[in-house]
Write a protein that holds these residues in place. Structure first.
Motif, mmCIF file in Angstrom:
data_model
loop_
_atom_site.group_PDB
_atom_site.id
_atom_site.type_symbol
_atom_site.label_atom_id
_atom_site.label_comp_id
_atom_site.label_asym_id
_atom_site.label_seq_id
_atom_site.Cartn_x
_atom_site.Cartn_y
_atom_site.Cartn_z
ATOM 1 N N PRO A 1 0.840 -1.204 0.000
ATOM 2 C CA PRO A 1 0.000 0.000 0.000
ATOM 3 C C PRO A 1 0.876 1.256 0.000
ATOM 4 C CG PRO A 1 -0.827 -1.595 1.582
ATOM 5 C CD PRO A 1 0.494 -2.123 1.094
ATOM 6 N N THR A 2 0.693 2.094 -1.007
ATOM 7 C CA THR A 2 1.621 3.200 -1.256
ATOM 8 C C THR A 2 0.900 4.530 -1.260
ATOM 9 O OG1 THR A 2 3.013 1.745 -2.610
ATOM 10 C CG2 THR A 2 3.318 4.113 -2.895
ATOM 11 N N THR A 3 1.487 5.499 -0.569
ATOM 12 C CA THR A 3 1.002 6.880 -0.600
ATOM 13 C C THR A 3 2.123 7.760 -1.130
ATOM 14 O OG1 THR A 3 -0.438 6.511 1.319
ATOM 15 C CG2 THR A 3 0.071 8.799 0.743
ATOM 16 N N GLN B 1 1.403 11.965 -9.363
ATOM 17 C CA GLN B 1 0.190 11.546 -10.062
ATOM 18 C C GLN B 1 0.443 10.370 -10.990
ATOM 19 O OE1 GLN B 1 -0.573 15.363 -11.759
ATOM 20 N NE2 GLN B 1 -1.298 16.229 -9.821
ATOM 21 N N ALA C 1 0.843 7.184 -8.956
ATOM 22 C CA ALA C 1 -0.450 6.699 -8.478
ATOM 23 C C ALA C 1 -1.209 5.974 -9.577
ATOM 24 C CB ALA C 1 -1.270 7.862 -7.939
ATOM 25 N N GLU C 2 -1.000 6.389 -10.813
ATOM 26 C CA GLU C 2 -1.638 5.713 -11.940
ATOM 27 C C GLU C 2 -0.967 4.367 -12.250
ATOM 28 O OE1 GLU C 2 -2.680 9.918 -14.245
ATOM 29 O OE2 GLU C 2 -1.262 8.500 -15.117
ATOM 30 N N THR D 1 -1.481 -0.279 -6.029
ATOM 31 C CA THR D 1 -2.027 -0.008 -4.693
ATOM 32 C C THR D 1 -1.643 1.384 -4.200
ATOM 33 O OG1 THR D 1 -0.084 -1.026 -3.664
ATOM 34 C CG2 THR D 1 -1.981 -2.455 -4.068
ATOM 35 N N ALA D 2 -1.505 2.350 -5.113
ATOM 36 C CA ALA D 2 -1.005 3.683 -4.739
ATOM 37 C C ALA D 2 -2.072 4.754 -4.870
ATOM 38 C CB ALA D 2 0.200 4.053 -5.602
ATOM 39 N N ARG D 3 -1.882 5.795 -4.078
ATOM 40 C CA ARG D 3 -2.685 7.005 -4.216
ATOM 41 C C ARG D 3 -1.758 8.197 -4.040
ATOM 42 N NH1 ARG D 3 -5.235 9.430 1.021
ATOM 43 N NH2 ARG D 3 -3.792 8.705 2.618
ATOM 44 N N ALA D 4 -2.096 9.295 -4.687
ATOM 45 C CA ALA D 4 -1.341 10.541 -4.551
ATOM 46 C C ALA D 4 -2.111 11.485 -3.639
ATOM 47 C CB ALA D 4 -1.115 11.184 -5.911
ATOM 48 N N ARG D 5 -1.379 12.244 -2.853
ATOM 49 C CA ARG D 5 -2.017 13.191 -1.934
ATOM 50 C C ARG D 5 -1.210 14.479 -1.885
ATOM 51 N NH1 ARG D 5 -2.634 12.669 4.646
ATOM 52 N NH2 ARG D 5 -3.670 14.688 4.942
ATOM 53 N N ALA E 1 -1.233 7.292 6.505
ATOM 54 C CA ALA E 1 -0.992 6.238 5.503
ATOM 55 C C ALA E 1 -0.742 4.901 6.183
ATOM 56 C CB ALA E 1 0.205 6.626 4.635
#
Length: 254
Positions: free
Chosen positions: A197-199, A215, A218-219, A223-227, A251
């Motif tokens: 799981p990646t932030t 960005q 995250a694409e 399992t990633a999201r950008a914040r 996170a």
């Protein structure tokens, strides 16, 4: 190194920074049962990886060593160049609770068919090329100053004299390191291997390229999201440790 316990947190530092600036962040992340390690990457402090053929691979060897240094790997955090290193170190692992990257420098994440990606990447490579040219002609200060100011929200002439002297003394290594990080390629099959799981964090005061890296990662990562963290710039892990620590804890809890 901070704390003592079975939960291991590894912090990987940025180019030209070294691990010493992680003190405030580590103190905010410290919890009972948590041990925090911030190694000096290859070429920093006394760390040398003699067997590595590539500087990024040398940094990766240090990161893997740190993850084996005792306890249960829980969190891997990487800043800038350390973000690229952390991304590589997380590949194929299933034992980490979280991977947190703050403005990682991952040129391989950009889309070569996207005009804005190409433009942002080209601007960065131009700054890096000018550092090399300045070193070769014996006058690295103008190009190095432009690079530092672009990424670090600080005017070159406002930096402490000893810091400017250190950066100029390391100009040759910085020329090599910035180029090797920017040129580091990853095959398409790499991305699915990062299952942690990646932030990916970035500040709204940083260069546009920092947001684009976040960005795109995250694409690409499953399992990633950008914040985006408001009011922060590229050196936030050192200069705004409280805000970064809060985002890291969120996170990790998720």
């Amino acid at each position: 190194e901070w704390g003592d316990g079975e939960d291991l947190v590894v912090l990987l530092h940025a180019l030209a920074a070294g691990p010493w600036g992680f003190g405030p962040l580590a103190e905010r992340l410290l919890r009972p049962g948590r041990r925090i390690v911030a190694p000096a990457l290859h070429g920093y402090g006394g760390t040398r990886v003699a067997s590595a053929e590539h500087p990024v691979q040398a940094h990766l060897a240090v990161a893997r060593w740190a993850l084996r240094s005792g306890g249960r790997p829980t969190l891997l955090f990487g800043h800038s160049m350390g973000g690229l290193t952390a991304l590589l170190a997380a590949a194929g692992r299933d034992d980490l609770a979280a991977l947190v990257l703050f403005e990682p420098i991952v040129h391989a994440s950009l889309d070569r068919d996207d005009p804005e990606d190409r433009s942002l990447g080209s601007l960065e490579r131009g700054m890096i090329r000018r550092i090399r040219e300045g070193v070769d002609r014996g006058d690295p200060e103008p190009a190095l100053a432009a690079f530092i100011e672009a990424w670090n929200e600080a005017r070159w002439d406002a930096l402490p004299p000893k810091l400017r002297e250190r950066l100029l003394a390391e100009a040759e290594r910085l020329a090599v390191e910035t180029a090797t990080v920017a040129d580091y390629t990853l095959p398409a099959e790499f991305w699915p291997t990062v299952r942690v799981p990646t932030t990916v964090l970035y500040g709204d005061r940083s260069m546009a390229l920092a947001a684009r890296f976040a960005q795109r990662l995250a694409e690409r990562l499953p399992t990633a999201r950008a914040r985006c963290l408001p009011g922060l710039g590229h050196m936030a892990p050192a200069l705004a440790a409280g805000a970064v620590a809060a985002a890291v804890e969120e996170a990790l809890a998720a």
